[in-house]
Design an enzyme around this catalytic site. Structure first.
Site, PDB file in Angstrom:
ATOM      1  CE1 TYR A 141      -3.212  -2.608   0.911  1.00  0.00           C
ATOM      2  CE2 TYR A 141      -4.497  -1.162   0.728  1.00  0.00           C
ATOM      3  CZ  TYR A 141      -4.476  -2.709   1.096  1.00  0.00           C
ATOM      4  OH  TYR A 141      -5.824  -3.059   0.624  1.00  0.00           O
ATOM      5  CE  LYS A 189       3.083 -18.065  -1.817  1.00  0.00           C
ATOM      6  NZ  LYS A 189       2.104 -18.989  -2.621  1.00  0.00           N
ATOM      7  CG  ASP A 221      -1.169 -20.866  -0.899  1.00  0.00           C
ATOM      8  OD1 ASP A 221      -0.431 -20.503   0.369  1.00  0.00           O
ATOM      9  OD2 ASP A 221      -0.325 -20.633  -1.796  1.00  0.00           O
ATOM     10  CG  ASP A 245      -7.721  -5.461   2.310  1.00  0.00           C
ATOM     11  OD1 ASP A 245      -9.127  -4.265   2.592  1.00  0.00           O
ATOM     12  OD2 ASP A 245      -7.788  -5.286   0.580  1.00  0.00           O
ATOM     13  CG  ASP A 249     -13.721  -7.544   1.805  1.00  0.00           C
ATOM     14  OD1 ASP A 249     -13.251  -6.730   2.674  1.00  0.00           O
ATOM     15  OD2 ASP A 249     -13.814  -7.370   0.804  1.00  0.00           O
TER      16      ASP A 249
HETATM   17  C1  IPM Z   1     -10.465  -1.436   3.803  1.00  0.00           C
HETATM   18  C2  IPM Z   1     -10.013  -0.856   2.212  1.00  0.00           C
HETATM   19  C3  IPM Z   1      -9.602   0.112   2.283  1.00  0.00           C
HETATM   20  C4  IPM Z   1      -8.543  -0.931   2.372  1.00  0.00           C
HETATM   21  C5  IPM Z   1      -9.293   0.619   0.878  1.00  0.00           C
HETATM   22  C6  IPM Z   1     -11.136   1.084   0.583  1.00  0.00           C
HETATM   23  C7  IPM Z   1      -8.028   1.294   0.905  1.00  0.00           C
HETATM   24  O1  IPM Z   1     -10.560  -2.233   1.737  1.00  0.00           O
HETATM   25  O2  IPM Z   1     -10.775  -0.898   5.134  1.00  0.00           O
HETATM   26  O3  IPM Z   1     -10.509  -2.919   3.807  1.00  0.00           O
HETATM   27  O4  IPM Z   1      -7.706  -1.866   1.524  1.00  0.00           O
HETATM   28  O5  IPM Z   1      -7.572  -0.788   3.040  1.00  0.00           O
HETATM   29 MN    MN Z   2     -10.548  -3.487   2.013  1.00  0.00          MN
END
Ligand code: IPM
Ligand code: MN
Length: 367
Positions: A141, A189, A221, A245, A249
């Protein structure tokens, strides 16, 4: 208790879910006669439209002067053609840097009444309680150099970590694991990346200082599949920025919806609180968004910035009790068994349940 909160509601469903989270914080303040103040500031696409930048200087100042920052969501399809440094998301990345928090806590709970919302088997996710600790200020990032040269057709991003950056977030993960089930899973990884080998070596070096914590390493993975196959085996999961990240999710599958997941970022000048979900432009402004991730994020504000642990638990209990009933936002609905409610109605239901939970706590303390 006095708490100054900077409110950065942002784009899409950000303002809708933030409104409900603030309502909950106000209810807690009123009940306990706490002095919570809220100062709003612009971030993301809405800031680009108003000020020409996704993170105006005024927002940075308000955020740095606050005791905690609550952020809704950023991102707007209008700006998809812009380069990453000009997009709404750049505002979020820059505020994270300004505030300096590097340990992003992302809890994932399997809420029993939402078991049907997960494609996973109910017995496989029963009682899952995972805490992801995502490093938030390093890796791909932020690593330099970065570029996209359209003439040569080459783009560069850099994954870079220093031992100090790994160590400081790893210590937080170890400490949290010590207070939980005592298991730390570090994800990387390391079969391909030197950065990951640094992570592994650093975590292994720290491990003897935390004898109550068992450490395991997983490759990202295979972790992606273990998380779905046997989520009950995990306690604290520590990983770098991008892997965290993605895996957090993925953990929305366990909780029943991404809309259920909260987060808190600690370790910097000012703590930053944000639900894990994005701005969801497709449902923005329609009252369809699930505010529970934002409300559970408000509980994290109470826990980590206000020192109000009992109140944090009351909010979490209120969310759990609302889930016991049939009211659902669309993302967590179960066909005809659910009564679909709006973002605002869901906030109101939590508010009512919270009043009861706080009264119960109060009565217990009075005995
Ligand atoms: C999160 C989001 C952010 C990230 C984006 C919106 C920059 O996906 O907070 O998980 O990747 O950190
Ligand atoms: Mn995210």
């Amino acid at each position: 208790m006095k708490l100054n909160l900077a409110i950065l509601a942002g784009d899409g469903i950000g303002p809708e879910v933030t409104r409900e989270a603030i309502g909950i914080l106000k209810a807690v303040a009123e009940f306990g006669s706490h002095d919570f103040r809220f100062t709003e500031a612009l971030i993301g696409g809405i800031a680009i439209l108003a000020e020409g930048t996704p993170l105006p200087q005024a927002t940075i100042e308000i955020a740095l002067a606050a005791d905690a920052v609550f952020l809704g969501a950023v991102g707007d399809d209008k700006f998809n053609a812009l380069s990453p440094d000009k997009r709404p998301e750049a505002g979020l990345l820059r505020i994270r840097q300004e505030l300096g928090g590097f340990a992003n806590l992302r809890p994932c709970l399997a809420f029993a009444p939402l078991a049907d919302n997960s494609p996973l088997k109910p017995e496989g996710i029963k009682d899952v309680d995972i805490l992801f600790v995502r490093e938030l200020l390093g890796g791909l990032y932020f690593g330099q150099p970065r570029s996209w040269d359209k003439k040569t057709g080459e783009a560069v991003n850099t994954m870079r970590y220093s031992k100090t950056e790994v160590e400081r977030v790893a210590r937080i993960a170890f400490e949290l694991a010590g207070k939980r089930k005592g298991k730390l899973t570090q994800v990387d990884k390391a079969n391909v990346l030197e950065c990951s080998q640094l992570w592994r070596a650093t975590v292994d070096e720290l491990a003897p200082q935390y004898p109550g914590v068992t450490v395991e390493h997983q490759l990202v993975d295979s972790m992606a599949i273990h998380l779905m196959n046997r989520p009950r085996d995990f306690d604290v999961v520590l990983t770098e920025n991008l892997f965290g990240d993605i895996l957090s999710d993925e953990s929305g599958v366990i909780s029943g919806s991404l809309g259920m997941l909260p987060s808190a970022t600690l370790g910097g000048k000012v703590n930053l609180y944000e639900p894990v979900h994005g701005s969801a432009p497709d449902i923005a402004g329609q009252g369809k968004a699930n505010p529970l991730g934002a409300i559970l994020t408000a509980a994290m504000v109470l826990r980590h910035s206000a020192g109000l642990e009992a109140e944090a638990q009351a909010v979490e209990a209120a969310v759990a009790s609302v889930l016991d009933a049939v009211h659902r936002t669309g993302d967590i609905a179960r066909g005809s068994r659910s009564a679909i409610v709006s973002t605002e109605q869901m906030g109101k239901l939590v508010h009512e349940a919270l009043a009861q939970a706080l009264d119960r706590q109060h009565a217990m303390h009075a005995v």
